[in-house]
Design a protein around this motif. Sequence first.
Motif, PDB file in Angstrom:
ATOM      1  N   SER A   1       3.692  15.802   3.095  1.00  0.00           N
ATOM      2  CA  SER A   1       4.369  15.744   1.799  1.00  0.00           C
ATOM      3  C   SER A   1       5.152  14.450   1.608  1.00  0.00           C
ATOM      4  CB  SER A   1       5.332  16.932   1.677  1.00  0.00           C
ATOM      5  OG  SER A   1       6.303  16.847   2.698  1.00  0.00           O
ATOM      6  N   MET A   2       5.168  13.595   2.610  1.00  0.00           N
ATOM      7  CA  MET A   2       5.937  12.362   2.561  1.00  0.00           C
ATOM      8  C   MET A   2       5.063  11.197   2.096  1.00  0.00           C
ATOM      9  SD  MET A   2       8.143  11.045   5.716  1.00  0.00           S
ATOM     10  CE  MET A   2       9.844  10.922   5.388  1.00  0.00           C
ATOM     11  N   ARG A   3       5.596  10.380   1.198  1.00  0.00           N
ATOM     12  CA  ARG A   3       4.870   9.235   0.676  1.00  0.00           C
ATOM     13  C   ARG A   3       5.811   8.033   0.641  1.00  0.00           C
ATOM     14  NH1 ARG A   3       0.022   9.009  -0.703  1.00  0.00           N
ATOM     15  NH2 ARG A   3      -0.788   7.656  -2.296  1.00  0.00           N
TER      16      ARG A   3
ATOM     17  N   ALA B   1       0.846  -1.202   0.000  1.00  0.00           N
ATOM     18  CA  ALA B   1       0.000   0.000   0.000  1.00  0.00           C
ATOM     19  C   ALA B   1       0.874   1.243   0.000  1.00  0.00           C
ATOM     20  CB  ALA B   1      -0.904   0.010   1.228  1.00  0.00           C
ATOM     21  N   ALA B   2       0.421   2.246  -0.739  1.00  0.00           N
ATOM     22  CA  ALA B   2       1.080   3.557  -0.735  1.00  0.00           C
ATOM     23  C   ALA B   2       0.471   4.373   0.398  1.00  0.00           C
ATOM     24  CB  ALA B   2       0.871   4.256  -2.069  1.00  0.00           C
TER      25      ALA B   2
ATOM     26  N   ALA C   1       8.980  -0.173   4.767  1.00  0.00           N
ATOM     27  CA  ALA C   1       9.161   0.714   3.621  1.00  0.00           C
ATOM     28  C   ALA C   1      10.607   1.193   3.701  1.00  0.00           C
ATOM     29  CB  ALA C   1       8.197   1.894   3.686  1.00  0.00           C
ATOM     30  N   PRO C   2      11.162   1.712   2.632  1.00  0.00           N
ATOM     31  CA  PRO C   2      12.539   2.202   2.714  1.00  0.00           C
ATOM     32  C   PRO C   2      12.707   3.204   3.872  1.00  0.00           C
ATOM     33  CG  PRO C   2      11.824   2.136   0.435  1.00  0.00           C
ATOM     34  CD  PRO C   2      10.614   1.841   1.275  1.00  0.00           C
ATOM     35  N   GLY C   3      13.533   2.844   4.841  1.00  0.00           N
ATOM     36  CA  GLY C   3      13.817   3.717   5.971  1.00  0.00           C
ATOM     37  C   GLY C   3      12.769   3.746   7.063  1.00  0.00           C
ATOM     38  N   SER C   4      11.735   2.906   6.983  1.00  0.00           N
ATOM     39  CA  SER C   4      10.663   2.918   7.990  1.00  0.00           C
ATOM     40  C   SER C   4      10.151   1.516   8.286  1.00  0.00           C
ATOM     41  CB  SER C   4       9.482   3.771   7.516  1.00  0.00           C
ATOM     42  OG  SER C   4       9.847   5.120   7.382  1.00  0.00           O
TER      43      SER C   4
END
Length: 152
Positions: A55-57, A49-50, A83-86
């Motif tokens: 402003s962060m996605r 899921a996106a 997710a990348p970095g999270s």
Amino acid sequence: MILKGSAHLKAPRSKVWQFLVDAQAVSQCAPGLESLEIREPGKKFRAVAAVGLGSMRARFTLDVEWLELIEPTMARMAVHGTAPGSVADVTSQIDLRETIPNETDLEWSADVTLHGTFAGLASRLMGSASQKLSGEFFECVRRHVEAAPSSA
């Protein structure tokens, strides 16, 4: 971070239950869902899921497992997302109560832990974003369970 909410649905509890524990059915209402893979029917699935905050996605891969299913009153799940970095870890519970015949009160809660890039932004925006997304989700659930013929 603890998130909570409720919804009132004009549908029998058994019908609401059937919809909410069916990954394919409920995926129709999941905001930002890109894909769904059933790993173990009725028990585990993976979703992509996106997710956007301000402003962060990011695109999260979510491994979901039902921890407890007490038909038709309570469902509890665990979600681990990356997710990348999270990283996100969520334990969520849904409680259903039939208030009068063919109407159901739903209460939900989620204990959300975020680490990494999204964590700082989420602490500021998660409350309002989750209210918006959960509102959209449960309005979609309402449309599906209230519109479809009842099997209960």
